[in-house]
Scaffold this motif. Sequence first.
Motif, mmCIF file in Angstrom:
data_model
loop_
_atom_site.group_PDB
_atom_site.id
_atom_site.type_symbol
_atom_site.label_atom_id
_atom_site.label_comp_id
_atom_site.label_asym_id
_atom_site.label_seq_id
_atom_site.Cartn_x
_atom_site.Cartn_y
_atom_site.Cartn_z
ATOM 1 N N SER A 190 -14.754 11.474 -12.879
ATOM 2 C CA SER A 190 -15.592 12.503 -12.416
ATOM 3 C C SER A 190 -14.785 13.518 -12.080
ATOM 4 N N LEU A 191 -13.883 13.444 -11.451
ATOM 5 C CA LEU A 191 -12.849 13.696 -10.476
ATOM 6 C C LEU A 191 -11.622 14.268 -11.399
ATOM 7 N N ASN A 192 -11.414 14.275 -12.300
ATOM 8 C CA ASN A 192 -10.251 14.673 -12.971
ATOM 9 C C ASN A 192 -8.715 14.338 -12.405
ATOM 10 N N LEU A 193 -8.233 13.574 -11.900
ATOM 11 C CA LEU A 193 -7.391 13.233 -10.590
ATOM 12 C C LEU A 193 -6.074 12.920 -11.516
ATOM 13 N N ASN A 194 -5.308 12.727 -11.415
ATOM 14 C CA ASN A 194 -3.960 12.215 -11.508
ATOM 15 C C ASN A 194 -3.424 11.415 -10.768
ATOM 16 N N LEU A 195 -3.843 10.288 -11.166
ATOM 17 C CA LEU A 195 -3.974 8.927 -9.686
ATOM 18 C C LEU A 195 -2.024 9.017 -9.574
ATOM 19 N N ASP A 196 -1.611 8.622 -10.189
ATOM 20 C CA ASP A 196 -0.538 8.668 -9.839
ATOM 21 C C ASP A 196 0.571 9.101 -8.710
ATOM 22 N N GLU A 197 0.022 10.925 -8.543
ATOM 23 C CA GLU A 197 -0.472 11.305 -7.401
ATOM 24 C C GLU A 197 -0.713 10.865 -5.502
ATOM 25 N N PHE A 198 -1.416 10.175 -5.541
ATOM 26 C CA PHE A 198 -2.234 9.392 -5.073
ATOM 27 C C PHE A 198 -1.458 8.248 -3.982
ATOM 28 N N THR A 199 -1.334 8.147 -2.739
ATOM 29 C CA THR A 199 -1.112 6.957 -2.073
ATOM 30 C C THR A 199 -2.463 6.800 -1.945
ATOM 31 N N PHE A 200 -2.095 4.637 -1.565
ATOM 32 C CA PHE A 200 -3.111 4.125 -1.953
ATOM 33 C C PHE A 200 -3.716 3.050 -0.557
ATOM 34 N N VAL A 201 -4.267 4.005 0.028
ATOM 35 C CA VAL A 201 -5.326 3.406 1.655
ATOM 36 C C VAL A 201 -5.963 2.631 1.635
ATOM 37 N N ALA A 202 -5.982 1.840 2.784
ATOM 38 C CA ALA A 202 -7.120 1.099 3.073
ATOM 39 C C ALA A 202 -7.519 0.696 4.279
ATOM 40 N N THR A 203 -8.490 0.574 4.717
ATOM 41 C CA THR A 203 -9.088 0.269 6.107
ATOM 42 C C THR A 203 -9.265 -1.579 5.555
ATOM 43 N N ALA A 204 -10.324 -1.451 7.497
ATOM 44 C CA ALA A 204 -11.712 -2.775 7.685
ATOM 45 C C ALA A 204 -10.485 -4.003 7.404
ATOM 46 N N GLY A 205 -11.552 -4.624 7.630
ATOM 47 C CA GLY A 205 -11.080 -5.889 8.201
ATOM 48 C C GLY A 205 -9.929 -6.526 6.764
ATOM 49 N N THR A 206 -10.445 -6.557 6.193
ATOM 50 C CA THR A 206 -9.788 -7.801 4.616
ATOM 51 C C THR A 206 -8.536 -6.734 4.684
ATOM 52 N N PRO A 207 -8.474 -5.713 4.327
ATOM 53 C CA PRO A 207 -7.084 -5.562 4.382
ATOM 54 C C PRO A 207 -6.154 -5.777 5.750
ATOM 55 N N THR A 208 -7.029 -5.825 6.671
ATOM 56 C CA THR A 208 -5.967 -5.966 8.342
ATOM 57 C C THR A 208 -5.594 -7.204 8.318
ATOM 58 N N THR A 209 -6.953 -8.065 7.786
ATOM 59 C CA THR A 209 -6.616 -9.225 7.781
ATOM 60 C C THR A 209 -5.654 -10.052 6.968
ATOM 61 N N ILE A 210 -4.962 -9.461 5.731
ATOM 62 C CA ILE A 210 -4.127 -10.344 4.639
ATOM 63 C C ILE A 210 -2.786 -9.334 5.566
ATOM 64 N N ALA A 211 -2.302 -7.895 6.241
ATOM 65 C CA ALA A 211 -1.245 -7.354 6.593
ATOM 66 C C ALA A 211 -0.602 -8.180 8.201
ATOM 67 N N ALA A 212 -1.986 -9.185 8.046
ATOM 68 C CA ALA A 212 -1.609 -9.135 9.395
ATOM 69 C C ALA A 212 -1.261 -11.217 9.511
ATOM 70 N N ILE A 213 -1.440 -11.854 8.670
ATOM 71 C CA ILE A 213 -0.784 -12.778 7.874
ATOM 72 C C ILE A 213 0.316 -12.358 7.287
ATOM 73 N N LYS A 214 0.488 -11.217 6.344
ATOM 74 C CA LYS A 214 1.473 -10.907 6.194
ATOM 75 C C LYS A 214 3.114 -10.707 6.881
ATOM 76 N N LEU A 215 3.109 -10.519 8.345
ATOM 77 C CA LEU A 215 2.857 -9.976 9.299
ATOM 78 C C LEU A 215 3.942 -11.787 10.196
ATOM 79 N N GLY A 216 2.917 -12.839 9.597
ATOM 80 C CA GLY A 216 2.662 -13.680 10.747
ATOM 81 C C GLY A 216 2.015 -13.686 11.791
ATOM 82 N N GLN A 217 0.976 -13.242 11.514
ATOM 83 C CA GLN A 217 0.077 -12.764 12.686
ATOM 84 C C GLN A 217 -1.204 -14.261 12.377
ATOM 85 N N ASP A 218 -1.627 -14.269 13.484
ATOM 86 C CA ASP A 218 -3.155 -14.517 12.900
ATOM 87 C C ASP A 218 -3.926 -14.045 13.804
#
Length: 304
Positions: A190-218
């Motif tokens: 409905s917004l008539n976008l070209n999604l290729d032009e947009f960066t995908f940004v994620a916040t909240a617990g799930t994305p930060t947990t996955i990022a932390a695990i990727k970095l070797g954190q717990d």
Amino acid sequence: MQKVTSIDLGSNSFRVLVYDCLNNKILSEYNEVVGMADNLVQTGVISFEAQERVIKAIEKSSSELNYDPSQAICVTTAAMRMAKNSQEVLDYLKKQTGATFKIIDANEEARLTLLAVKYALKRERINSEKFILLDIGGGSTEIIVKNQDSYKAHSFNFGIVTLTQKHTDYKDLEKDLESKKIEIKNFLFSLNLNLDEFTFVATAGTPTTIAAIKLGQDFFHYDKDLVNGTIVKLEDLFECLELFRNSSKEIITKLVGRGRVEFIEVGVYIYKAIYEVLNKKESIVLDDGLREGVAINHCLINKL
């Protein structure tokens, strides 16, 4: 120094921030899982046990961070929007702790989260002209499309807690998420976008947990300064799912924290579904969210 304390009482998490308005700097913070939405899908109400957990979290955090709950800017979101007894709960929380919580609607939640993320992207020196922001909550999932100086937001009525409580097996979950993906695609179409032009940004617990695990954190060695700006690739999600499926509850608890173990896989499935809708291979992860937005907004309004 002009200080403000903000509290974000979510469907699963309780998050406090003490913020320095003059220097746009976080002074201290507190995070705890309180499970506000436990059994909300089945009962339609916030349980007395959940209310008591919130009261204890307010008392503990105010003691640790040395703030007055009656002076904090307190907001609450999806679980309270859904609950039949929300006013009763808010009255009880105020009586017991002095904290006055305001239920904010999905539009205000999106505006404040976006405000925090814009500040965070600037801090991380990442272009913030055009991006699609994903905020996976316990009771709802927000998608915000920032296009130059304007934005469009939509709150979808599902989150990690509500979907976990609704589905007992992953086949049902994946089937349900297929229908959710159609809803999200319709919103974006409905917004008539070209999604290729947009960066995908994620916040909240799930994305930060996955990022932390990727970095070797717990969970017990979480460094949000390192997590902020981390690139999470789609294959990182598959690796995390594999890890969760082949690890003991004890190991998963160490990785994701108590109170999140039963929800993390569903969170990953939701995150994966958005990758598929956007046809993206990676996202930028940020720890900043609603509580930061509440604090920044207060600073701007009061010119602190």
